[in-house]
Enzyme design. Structure first.
Site, mmCIF file in Angstrom:
data_model
loop_
_atom_site.group_PDB
_atom_site.id
_atom_site.type_symbol
_atom_site.label_atom_id
_atom_site.label_comp_id
_atom_site.label_asym_id
_atom_site.label_seq_id
_atom_site.Cartn_x
_atom_site.Cartn_y
_atom_site.Cartn_z
ATOM 1 N N ASP A 8 6.078 -8.419 1.734
ATOM 2 C CA ASP A 8 4.803 -8.412 0.571
ATOM 3 C C ASP A 8 5.265 -9.365 -0.558
ATOM 4 O O ASP A 8 4.468 -9.938 -1.008
ATOM 5 C CB ASP A 8 4.970 -6.855 -0.111
ATOM 6 C CG ASP A 8 4.412 -5.743 1.054
ATOM 7 O OD1 ASP A 8 4.014 -6.180 2.090
ATOM 8 O OD2 ASP A 8 4.139 -4.716 0.535
ATOM 9 N N GLY B 270 -1.742 0.110 -0.916
ATOM 10 C CA GLY B 270 -1.361 -0.935 0.204
ATOM 11 C C GLY B 270 -1.489 -2.363 0.290
ATOM 12 O O GLY B 270 -1.569 -3.003 1.119
ATOM 13 N N LEU B 271 -1.867 -2.780 -0.811
ATOM 14 C CA LEU B 271 -2.467 -4.275 -1.282
ATOM 15 C C LEU B 271 -1.526 -4.985 -2.112
ATOM 16 O O LEU B 271 -1.658 -6.205 -2.476
ATOM 17 C CB LEU B 271 -3.864 -4.160 -1.653
ATOM 18 C CG LEU B 271 -4.917 -3.486 -0.891
ATOM 19 C CD1 LEU B 271 -6.179 -3.565 -1.894
ATOM 20 C CD2 LEU B 271 -5.177 -4.035 0.400
ATOM 21 N N PRO C 117 -4.975 -1.922 -6.978
ATOM 22 C CA PRO C 117 -4.462 -0.396 -7.668
ATOM 23 C C PRO C 117 -3.188 -0.241 -7.159
ATOM 24 O O PRO C 117 -2.847 -0.751 -5.918
ATOM 25 C CB PRO C 117 -5.541 0.385 -6.964
ATOM 26 C CG PRO C 117 -6.724 -0.345 -6.496
ATOM 27 C CD PRO C 117 -6.110 -1.843 -6.472
ATOM 28 N N ALA D 272 3.255 -8.104 -6.378
ATOM 29 C CA ALA D 272 2.667 -8.991 -6.983
ATOM 30 C C ALA D 272 3.255 -8.744 -8.350
ATOM 31 O O ALA D 272 3.425 -9.949 -9.154
ATOM 32 C CB ALA D 272 1.214 -8.816 -7.053
HETATM 33 C C1 MEV Z 1 4.310 -2.473 2.969
HETATM 34 O O1 MEV Z 1 3.304 -3.302 2.631
HETATM 35 C C2 MEV Z 1 4.790 -3.034 4.206
HETATM 36 C C3 MEV Z 1 5.686 -2.001 4.637
HETATM 37 O O2 MEV Z 1 6.189 -2.861 6.189
HETATM 38 C C4 MEV Z 1 7.244 -1.956 4.121
HETATM 39 C C5 MEV Z 1 7.794 -3.357 3.873
HETATM 40 O O3 MEV Z 1 7.913 -4.270 4.701
HETATM 41 O O4 MEV Z 1 8.521 -3.734 2.883
HETATM 42 C C6 MEV Z 1 5.476 -0.847 5.140
#
Ligand code: MEV
Length: 309
Positions: free
Chosen positions: A131, A85-86, A81, A91
């Site tokens: 990410d 946060g995933l 989704p 991706a």
């Molecule tokens: C987001 O998944 C991770 C953060 O540290 C942002 C990033 O590193 O680009 C919040």
């Protein structure tokens, strides 16, 4: 010729937000994937429609930056989704950049990681490559951990990130999705403002960096109780930075009695939390009772792959 690629989502075990400022962090690719099919066509389309930059900012950015060929028909499909946060946007960036590279000469992972990061940064305004690197490399990665052989290095302005692969011991992680979608850019900007104006925020970011280094040692030693403690401590520090929320705190509190440790994962503000647990069914049930959507994560997932050409 059509190219089909896919790339995994991720969870951050330790160090999110602090990693934007060059601190160490650890992320794992997870068994939720983003898939992309790209084929030459008579008009540029995404899922059968013209590219709407408001709806498809990453796709627009990547086509503008990375593609010099003719129109493409792009189909996309995600198990992650958006705003969860995933790592859904990472991706997407990895699978589309990978597909374009595969169409025009070949997929080079380090270059794919750089291009995917450029796209995330271009759209979000501020980001680290954690990410996108997890989506490209798969498995487990550590950022800015001294003494490791880097897979690739990425820098922007005064910041640089060295990304290396890490061994991940056998362990069970449960993700709880709050159902609240929270875009990353504004949360990263919020932490940056806090850090600019407050020396205490800078100390908190340093502390997150220190506990991530300890976490890397615990991971290497297979000391899961210590890793769990550090995850919970990391959640408290992220709360102080103002990126947790009621829904996340509720899921973390619900999971903790059944877990070695729990924390928000990713940008926060909604999105998801992760628990390290020896009682996954109980942790899932506790998360569900508090309105979260739990799933048991499989790690050791492959990074970007060209699935079919
Ligand atoms: C987001 O998944 C991770 C953060 O540290 C942002 C990033 O590193 O680009 C919040």
């Amino acid at each position: 010729m059509a190219i089909t690629t896919s790339a995994p989502g991720k969870l951050i075990l330790l160090g999110e937000h602090a990693v934007v400022f060059g601190k160490p962090a650890i992320a794992l690719a997870i068994n939720r994937r983003f898939r992309c099919r790209v084929e030459p066509s008579e008009a540029m389309r995404v899922n059968g429609r013209e590219i709407d930059p408001a709806k498809h900012p990453y796709t627009r950015f990547i086509i503008d930056e990375q593609w010099e060929g003719g129109p493409l028909d792009i189909s996309m499909d995600s198990e992650i989704p958006s705003g969860s946060g995933l790592g859904s946007s990472a991706a997407l960036c990895a699978s589309l950049s990978g597909a374009l590279m595969a169409m025009s000469g070949g997929l080079d992972l380090a270059e794919c990681a750089r291009r995917s990061f450029s796209a995330e940064l271009g759209v979000q305004g501020s980001a680290s490559p954690i990410d996108t690197s997890a989506a490209v490399s798969g498995g487990g990665i550590a950022v800015n951990l001294e003494g490791q052989d880097p897979l690739w290095e990425i820098s922007r302005g005064e910041r640089s990130w060295s990304i290396g692969a890490i061994e991940v011991p056998e362990m069970t992680l449960v993700v709880g999705y709050t159902g609240v979608n929270a875009p990353t850019g504004p949360l990263v900007a919020k932490v940056a403002r806090y850090r600019e104006s407050n020396i205490f925020a800078r100390d908190v970011i340093d502390e997150i960096g220190d506990l991530t280094l300890e976490g890397a040692k615990a991971l290497e030693a297979g000391d899961l109780p210590r890793l769990g403690e550090l995850m919970t401590a990391n959640h408290k520090l992220l709360s102080i930075l103002g990126v947790s929320c009621r829904e996340l705190d509720r899921l973390v509190q619900a999971a903790l009695p059944h877990s070695l440790g729990a924390k928000l994962t990713g940008a926060g503000g909604g999105g998801s939390m992760v628990a390290l647990t020896e009682s996954p069914q109980q942790a899932c049930e506790a998360i569900r009772r508090q309105g979260g959507v739990p799933f048991i994560v499989r790690t050791g997932e492959p990074g970007v792959t060209v699935d079919e050409a």
